[in-house]
Write a protein that holds these residues in place. Structure first.
Motif, PDB file in Angstrom:
ATOM      1  N   UNK A 293      69.274 129.811  41.295  1.00 40.33           N
ATOM      2  CA  UNK A 293      69.567 130.156  42.692  1.00 40.33           C
ATOM      3  C   UNK A 293      70.982 129.713  43.074  1.00 40.33           C
ATOM      4  N   UNK A 294      71.303 128.434  42.814  1.00 36.79           N
ATOM      5  CA  UNK A 294      72.602 127.911  43.253  1.00 36.79           C
ATOM      6  C   UNK A 294      73.737 128.561  42.466  1.00 36.79           C
ATOM      7  N   UNK A 295      73.490 128.829  41.165  1.00 38.91           N
ATOM      8  CA  UNK A 295      74.545 129.440  40.345  1.00 38.91           C
ATOM      9  C   UNK A 295      74.798 130.880  40.759  1.00 38.91           C
ATOM     10  N   UNK A 296      73.766 131.559  41.288  1.00 37.41           N
ATOM     11  CA  UNK A 296      74.007 132.941  41.721  1.00 37.41           C
ATOM     12  C   UNK A 296      74.490 133.008  43.177  1.00 37.41           C
ATOM     13  N   UNK A 297      74.255 131.931  43.968  1.00 38.89           N
ATOM     14  CA  UNK A 297      74.754 131.903  45.350  1.00 38.89           C
ATOM     15  C   UNK A 297      76.229 131.518  45.375  1.00 38.89           C
ATOM     16  N   UNK A 298      76.630 130.679  44.433  1.00 39.43           N
ATOM     17  CA  UNK A 298      77.992 130.144  44.423  1.00 39.43           C
ATOM     18  C   UNK A 298      79.093 131.216  44.431  1.00 39.43           C
ATOM     19  N   UNK A 299      79.017 132.283  43.604  1.00 40.11           N
ATOM     20  CA  UNK A 299      80.106 133.274  43.607  1.00 40.11           C
ATOM     21  C   UNK A 299      80.281 133.981  44.948  1.00 40.11           C
ATOM     22  N   UNK A 301      80.388 132.571  47.839  1.00 37.26           N
ATOM     23  CA  UNK A 301      81.031 131.704  48.835  1.00 37.26           C
ATOM     24  C   UNK A 301      82.534 131.967  48.885  1.00 37.26           C
ATOM     25  N   UNK A 302      83.035 132.254  50.091  1.00 37.51           N
ATOM     26  CA  UNK A 302      84.495 132.449  50.245  1.00 37.51           C
ATOM     27  C   UNK A 302      85.213 131.110  50.285  1.00 37.51           C
ATOM     28  N   UNK A 303      84.561 130.101  50.879  1.00 37.63           N
ATOM     29  CA  UNK A 303      85.179 128.785  51.039  1.00 37.63           C
ATOM     30  C   UNK A 303      85.154 128.034  49.703  1.00 37.63           C
ATOM     31  N   UNK A 304      86.310 127.579  49.268  1.00 34.10           N
ATOM     32  CA  UNK A 304      86.439 126.916  47.955  1.00 34.10           C
ATOM     33  C   UNK A 304      85.511 125.708  47.834  1.00 34.10           C
ATOM     34  N   UNK A 305      85.498 124.844  48.884  1.00 32.95           N
ATOM     35  CA  UNK A 305      84.687 123.629  48.795  1.00 32.95           C
ATOM     36  C   UNK A 305      83.197 123.951  48.805  1.00 32.95           C
ATOM     37  N   UNK A 306      82.822 125.012  49.529  1.00 33.89           N
ATOM     38  CA  UNK A 306      81.405 125.404  49.529  1.00 33.89           C
ATOM     39  C   UNK A 306      80.991 125.924  48.158  1.00 33.89           C
ATOM     40  N   UNK A 307      81.916 126.604  47.492  1.00 37.03           N
ATOM     41  CA  UNK A 307      81.600 127.099  46.144  1.00 37.03           C
ATOM     42  C   UNK A 307      81.361 125.926  45.190  1.00 37.03           C
ATOM     43  N   UNK A 308      82.218 124.904  45.292  1.00 36.68           N
ATOM     44  CA  UNK A 308      82.028 123.722  44.433  1.00 36.68           C
ATOM     45  C   UNK A 308      80.723 123.002  44.815  1.00 36.68           C
ATOM     46  N   UNK A 309      80.397 123.000  46.138  1.00 44.00           N
ATOM     47  CA  UNK A 309      79.161 122.348  46.594  1.00 44.00           C
ATOM     48  C   UNK A 309      77.931 123.023  45.979  1.00 44.00           C
ATOM     49  N   UNK A 311      77.886 124.589  43.184  1.00 47.79           N
ATOM     50  CA  UNK A 311      77.848 124.245  41.756  1.00 47.79           C
ATOM     51  C   UNK A 311      77.195 122.875  41.576  1.00 47.79           C
ATOM     52  N   UNK A 312      77.421 121.944  42.529  1.00 45.99           N
ATOM     53  CA  UNK A 312      76.758 120.637  42.481  1.00 45.99           C
ATOM     54  C   UNK A 312      75.245 120.798  42.584  1.00 45.99           C
ATOM     55  N   UNK A 313      74.812 121.655  43.513  1.00 43.43           N
ATOM     56  CA  UNK A 313      73.365 121.886  43.687  1.00 43.43           C
ATOM     57  C   UNK A 313      72.772 122.420  42.385  1.00 43.43           C
TER      58      UNK A 313
END
Length: 505
Positions: A293-299, A301-309, A311-313
């Motif tokens: 879920x998190x790996x497919x939601x990450x791409x 995200x427009x916001x850089x920090x949210x994308x890294x967040x 990836x943490x999840x």
């Protein structure tokens, strides 16, 4: 039990940062420089204290609690100032010392309300070491709460445009989950004995009826699931990371999330083995869903920090699977992933912050072509993104590989189940490079940023301080990737002792 005959080292380690931090307010008004150097020196002294204490007074081959300090605090209900360290908590405490020192060094650009900012950083230092070294349930809860207040203030005062929204969301989620933690602790304290007991050791040896154990387990699980975070209780994390100053993000990603994982090992696994073995198949399912879920939601995200967040999840999913595998390999993989992701997550947020300091953009679709203007940041960002996507030779690869082995060698599951879970985890690992590499492509390649901003505009590349922080984090990531035995030597005996409860009870 190994009791210290020396100074109360752990009490000194826990109290020193917050005590020294309170002296910040007596430093001269004009002089951010003095305050910054003072805070940095306190962080370095604390890190050296931690290294000295563990180097000289901790025995690696002893799975029992060491450096025990036990002082009666409230006689009325057996509440003690009870601290101790074992193989599972030594790694997170060292990680806390290391990351907090680097986060303080990273926070040098902060000039507004400098005293309060640096005091909160040092208060957080104490609040984060506390839960890892507590051997009393109520003390664990007090320390767990202590570090919420600095995070809330750091977010609401030094965050981005939506800082109040994300700070409120953070405090609602984490303080709400703490209610479950407190109820669970009071339940254990008052259950089945005339004398209320809050001692970890006593609680670990107590047996409960299965229904009662499941209730306790669920209460603690909800509290730690918010902190880790586990889906669907994760939504505070991207908002918080998206708005926080990057030095706060380093502490959130590097240490705060790991407190949730530590709580699941220390309380849920040690105190409630029957309930944990009942819930472990569900943990495996939740973990695999979370990775995908998190790996497919990450791409998206427009916001850089949210994308890294996100990836943490996704990476936290490996911790949940390792906990559910009920094998010593899996649990060792969990400890390694806690340490590994602590370094990698902190480094990525630091680099995202240094990029923002230069170009003042957080949205990926407005970036592009930055590799030409800031080549050193590009190089370090690329290397640490590779570490995040589990490149062999980096700590992320070893941690995830060992969790895989933990699942495959688990005695609890049928072969087909293990193959299925491994297959789904592998899909998650394939999705990780997609969002990591697309993030690098959007930031550093192409021409968009250069064409929209004057082609002649000049950006200062990574300075000595920023390079020092990046390399300091990169060094342990590569060292653990090449020689993970260093981390295992700390935890392996304790892991065997915990899992003995599952197979020999």
């Amino acid at each position: 039990m190994f009791t210290t005959n020396y100074l109360p080292w752990l009490t000194i380690v826990v109290f020193f940062p917050i005590f020294a931090g309170s002296l910040v307010f007596f430093l001269p008004h004009r002089g951010n420089k003095v305050i910054r150097w003072y805070t940095l020196c306190i962080c370095i002294i604390e890190l050296l204290l931690i290294i000295y204490t563990f180097g000289y007074h901790f025995q690696l081959d002893d799975p029992l609690i060491q450096l025990i300090e036990n002082y009666k605090w409230i006689h009325f209900f057996d509440f003690s100032w009870r601290l101790g360290i074992d193989g599972i908590s030594i790694g997170p405490v060292l990680l806390t010392g290391f990351i907090t020192t680097l986060a303080t060094l990273a926070a040098r650009p902060v000039t507004r309300d400098s005293r309060l900012f640096h005091f909160l950083m040092l208060a957080m230092y104490s609040g984060q070491i506390g839960p890892f070294s507590s051997q009393d349930l109520l003390l664990f809860f007090i320390m767990w709460e202590l570090e919420l207040i600095p995070v809330y203030l750091l977010l609401s005062m030094w965050g981005g445009k939506k800082r109040l929204y994300s700070a409120t969301k953070f405090i609602l989620y984490t303080a709400g989950s703490s209610a479950f933690l407190l109820i669970g602790i009071l339940g254990i304290c008052l259950y089945g004995s005339n004398e209320p007991t809050l001692n970890f050791e006593t609680s670990a040896n107590q047996s409960y009826p299965v229904a009662m154990e499941i209730l306790f387990y669920l209460g603690f699980f909800i509290a730690f699931a918010v902190k880790l975070p586990i889906i669907p209780l994760h939504t505070w994390l991207p908002d918080t990371h998206g708005e926080a100053h990057y030095s706060t993000c380093m502490l959130l990603a590097g240490i705060l999330l790991k407190m949730g994982a530590y709580g699941l090992v220390r309380i849920n696994m040690e105190l409630f083995p029957h309930a944990h073995s009942i819930f472990s198949p569900w943990l495996m399912i939740i973990g695999t869903i979370q990775i995908i879920y998190a790996a497919s939601t990450s791409p998206g995200q427009r916001n850089l920090k949210k994308r890294i967040a996100y990836s943490s999840v996704s990476h936290m999913g490996f911790i949940i699977i390792g906990l559910g595998s009920l094998s010593d390999t899996g649990l060792n993989g969990v400890i390694l992933q806690i340490i590994s992701h602590g370094f990698i997550g902190a480094a990525l947020f630091f680099l995202a912050g240094t990029s923002y300091d230069r170009i003042r953009l957080v949205y990926l679709d407005k970036m592009g072509g930055m590799a030409i203007t800031i080549p050193k940041i590009f190089a370090t960002f690329s290397i640490l993104s590779m570490a995040s996507l589990a490149l062999p030779g980096m700590s992320g690869f070893v941690a995830e590989l060992i969790v895989f082995f933990g699942v495959l060698t688990s005695q609890k599951y049928l072969l087909m189940t293990k193959i299925l879970i491994t297959f789904v985890m592998a899909i998650g690992m394939i999705l990780t490079p997609i969002y990591s590499l697309s993030m690098l492509r959007q930031m550093f390649y192409g021409y968009k940023f250069l064409t929209f901003n004057a082609p002649n505009s000049y950006f200062v590349d990574s300075g000595p301080r920023e390079l020092f922080v990046s390399i300091s984090i990169l060094f342990p990531v590569i060292a653990i990737g090449i020689y993970p035995d260093f981390v295992f030597s700390l935890s392996v005996d304790k892991v065997e002792a915990i899992l003995a409860n599952y197979f020999y009870r």
